[in-house]
Design a protein around this motif. Structure first.
Motif, PDB file in Angstrom:
ATOM      1  N   PRO A 168       1.174  -7.971   5.462  1.00 27.70           N
ATOM      2  CA  PRO A 168       1.540  -6.768   4.717  1.00 27.70           C
ATOM      3  C   PRO A 168       0.320  -5.992   4.227  1.00 27.70           C
ATOM      4  O   PRO A 168      -0.705  -6.590   3.906  1.00 27.70           O
ATOM      5  N   LEU A 169       0.450  -4.675   4.181  1.00 33.74           N
ATOM      6  CA  LEU A 169      -0.626  -3.817   3.676  1.00 33.74           C
ATOM      7  C   LEU A 169      -0.733  -3.947   2.158  1.00 33.74           C
ATOM      8  O   LEU A 169       0.120  -4.553   1.519  1.00 33.74           O
ATOM      9  N   ARG A 198      -7.424   4.302   4.314  1.00 32.69           N
ATOM     10  CA  ARG A 198      -6.614   3.145   3.881  1.00 32.69           C
ATOM     11  C   ARG A 198      -5.527   2.816   4.909  1.00 32.69           C
ATOM     12  O   ARG A 198      -5.141   1.660   5.058  1.00 32.69           O
ATOM     13  N   ALA A 199      -5.040   3.841   5.621  1.00 32.75           N
ATOM     14  CA  ALA A 199      -4.067   3.568   6.691  1.00 32.75           C
ATOM     15  C   ALA A 199      -4.723   2.753   7.809  1.00 32.75           C
ATOM     16  O   ALA A 199      -4.066   1.929   8.456  1.00 32.75           O
ATOM     17  N   LEU A 200      -6.029   2.953   8.044  1.00 38.45           N
ATOM     18  CA  LEU A 200      -6.738   2.152   9.051  1.00 38.45           C
ATOM     19  C   LEU A 200      -6.889   0.706   8.557  1.00 38.45           C
ATOM     20  O   LEU A 200      -6.767  -0.246   9.327  1.00 38.45           O
ATOM     21  N   PHE A 201      -7.137   0.534   7.258  1.00 39.72           N
ATOM     22  CA  PHE A 201      -7.179  -0.823   6.696  1.00 39.72           C
ATOM     23  C   PHE A 201      -5.814  -1.502   6.826  1.00 39.72           C
ATOM     24  O   PHE A 201      -5.733  -2.691   7.137  1.00 39.72           O
ATOM     25  N   ALA A 202      -4.746  -0.728   6.585  1.00 44.22           N
ATOM     26  CA  ALA A 202      -3.396  -1.301   6.720  1.00 44.22           C
ATOM     27  C   ALA A 202      -3.180  -1.789   8.146  1.00 44.22           C
ATOM     28  O   ALA A 202      -2.610  -2.866   8.371  1.00 44.22           O
ATOM     29  N   ARG A 203      -3.658  -1.012   9.139  1.00 43.81           N
ATOM     30  CA  ARG A 203      -3.540  -1.431  10.537  1.00 43.81           C
ATOM     31  C   ARG A 203      -4.388  -2.677  10.802  1.00 43.81           C
ATOM     32  O   ARG A 203      -4.003  -3.564  11.554  1.00 43.81           O
ATOM     33  N   ALA A 204      -5.560  -2.746  10.138  1.00 37.50           N
ATOM     34  CA  ALA A 204      -6.461  -3.877  10.379  1.00 37.50           C
ATOM     35  C   ALA A 204      -5.835  -5.204   9.939  1.00 37.50           C
ATOM     36  O   ALA A 204      -6.097  -6.236  10.547  1.00 37.50           O
ATOM     37  N   VAL A 205      -5.018  -5.195   8.874  1.00 36.70           N
ATOM     38  CA  VAL A 205      -4.432  -6.459   8.391  1.00 36.70           C
ATOM     39  C   VAL A 205      -3.080  -6.757   9.042  1.00 36.70           C
ATOM     40  O   VAL A 205      -2.569  -7.865   8.912  1.00 36.70           O
ATOM     41  N   ALA A 206      -2.473  -5.774   9.719  1.00 38.21           N
ATOM     42  CA  ALA A 206      -1.165  -5.995  10.344  1.00 38.21           C
ATOM     43  C   ALA A 206      -1.260  -7.161  11.341  1.00 38.21           C
ATOM     44  O   ALA A 206      -2.305  -7.321  11.978  1.00 38.21           O
ATOM     45  N   PRO A 207      -0.233  -7.999  11.501  1.00 39.05           N
ATOM     46  CA  PRO A 207       1.106  -7.871  10.917  1.00 39.05           C
ATOM     47  C   PRO A 207       1.232  -8.377   9.482  1.00 39.05           C
ATOM     48  O   PRO A 207       2.329  -8.372   8.950  1.00 39.05           O
TER      49      PRO A 207
END
Ligand code: ZN
Length: 188
Positions: free
Chosen positions: A77-78, A66-75
């Protein structure tokens, strides 16, 4: 179209009317989820049974993904499900890579050529982790991460793949809910 395994893994945390639910909250929950997946040749998922240490390990790996998904949508918000709950990105990436044991491919002859593939790790927990981590490698190294978004519908916390330019929400249900909420706001 079926979602890729990496996205199905991330989507084991979702929102309901009662609040957030986690399919991996109990060993039974993890067992049921795994049995629904096709994880060959890593694991015969239909015979998998989780205990608490395996549940904790796989839930932690899921948070790394899920942290990789958060990086994928940055900037952007996760997912709001994760704000306090994610490992730092470099740690998450290392965690996924550590679990991503490769398959050894062999060529066999049984009156005809056949390929066999076996994981390079033993034990159900390590094989499950390897299957999920490799699914993450395949997903994030491919073209889909650029299309990942967080569903903007009220209460929804899911990541989804925007498959059409007009697609705004993870599902028709979320779209209907979001339009109803917009309509309600306009009325009041
Ligand atoms: Zn949604």
């Amino acid at each position: 179209m079926d979602d890729p395994l990496a996205l199905r893994l991330a989507s084991t945390i979702r929102a309901t009317r009662a609040g957030l639910t986690d399919a991996f909250a109990t060993p039974e929950g993890l067992t049921a989820w795994v049995r629904d997946q096709d994880l060959s040749p890593y694991l015969d998922a239909s015979r998998f049974t989780a205990d608490e240490p395996v549940r904790a390990e796989i839930a932690e790996l899921r948070q790394a993904v899920r942290a990789l998904f958060a990086r994928a949508v940055a900037p952007s918000p996760l997912s709001s499900a994760d704000a306090p709950n994610l490992p730092p990105f470099p740690e998450a990436l290392a965690r996924v890579n550590a679990a991503a044991a490769p398959l050894v491919r062999t060529l066999e002859w049984h009156d005809t050529w056949q390929e066999d593939a076996r994981p390079t790790v033993d034990g159900d927990a390590a094989r499950l982790a390897a299957a999920l981590a490799n699914a993450a490698v395949d997903f994030f190294a491919g073209p889909l991460p650029a299309l990942v978004q967080v569903c903007p519908a009220p209460r929804c916390v899911l990541y989804f793949i925007k498959r059409h330019p007009q697609q705004e929400w993870c599902s028709t249900r979320c779209g209907n809910r979001a339009r109803a909420a917009r309509h309600y706001r306009r009325q009041t």
